[in-house]
Write an enzyme that holds these catalytic residues in place. Sequence first.
Site, short mmCIF file in Angstrom:
data_model
loop_
_atom_site.label_atom_id
_atom_site.label_comp_id
_atom_site.label_asym_id
_atom_site.label_seq_id
_atom_site.Cartn_x
_atom_site.Cartn_y
_atom_site.Cartn_z
N SER A 58 30.00 3.89 20.85
CA SER A 58 30.31 2.68 21.60
C SER A 58 31.47 1.93 20.95
CB SER A 58 29.09 1.76 21.66
OG SER A 58 29.44 0.53 22.27
N TYR A 93 22.79 -3.14 18.59
CA TYR A 93 23.44 -1.99 19.24
C TYR A 93 24.61 -1.50 18.39
CZ TYR A 93 25.72 0.54 23.13
OH TYR A 93 26.31 1.48 23.95
#
Length: 263
Positions: free
Chosen positions: A144, A157
């Site tokens: 990501s 995250y």
Amino acid sequence: MLRLLEGRAALVTGGGQGVGQGVARALAAAGARVAIAQRNAGQGEEEARHLRDVHGVDAFFIRTDVTQSAQVEAMVRATQDRFGQLDILVNNAGASFPKRVEQHSDEDMMGSFALNYYAVFWAMKAAFPIMKAQGYGRIINMGSLNGVNAHMFTVAYNASKEAMRALTRTAAVEWGAHGITCNIICPAANSPQASDYFAANPEMADAILQQIPAGRFGDAERDIGPAAVFLASEGSGYVNGNTIFASGGSQVNGVSWRPHVED
């Protein structure tokens, strides 16, 4: 797309929607047989049916909660049992939520690591002996840009995705001699979750779009899928331990990703 993956067998987690769906469809278009593993049975069954009907490949669904190690191990066994091999593992399942660093609980952090790190670790461990015995394996893990660029308000995250990148690169070093490559794709593509968020936050969507050199949001099947097909193919055998940014150039300077959070 050329049938670069004819005769190969793939397992894609979270392959029923979003980026995972786009990757699964691109792999099938390239000739791979595909197992779809995720929790949502309706999406999983529908996507497996789509791959069979549209691309003429063997495809099936495995209901899996990837935060449970026993279920992850079972999905790998089921794929090998169905196809007699496992050549391509795509760890795509993941999720994030917006919250300030100081408001994260231990449970928040552990939940993110269970989904974004441990699920990948368990799947890689389960796939390794199969791929080692074959002398061939392609592991593709979805990273990501949130983690790479340390975007605000998604620390759980970010941290779990960056831990996963370190895991992937370390495995690339240790497993390369067995014909197994391990790479990361950091995608920037529309998904149902992203579309809903942008619809509710049009000003942010416009600001982000202006900072993407390609001038558009990515499409999971057309933009992310081909990168996965290459990394899954024999032609990528000397590409190992890399992070591929399939993001329209938005990784160069980053984008203004700042979700709303409570103070």
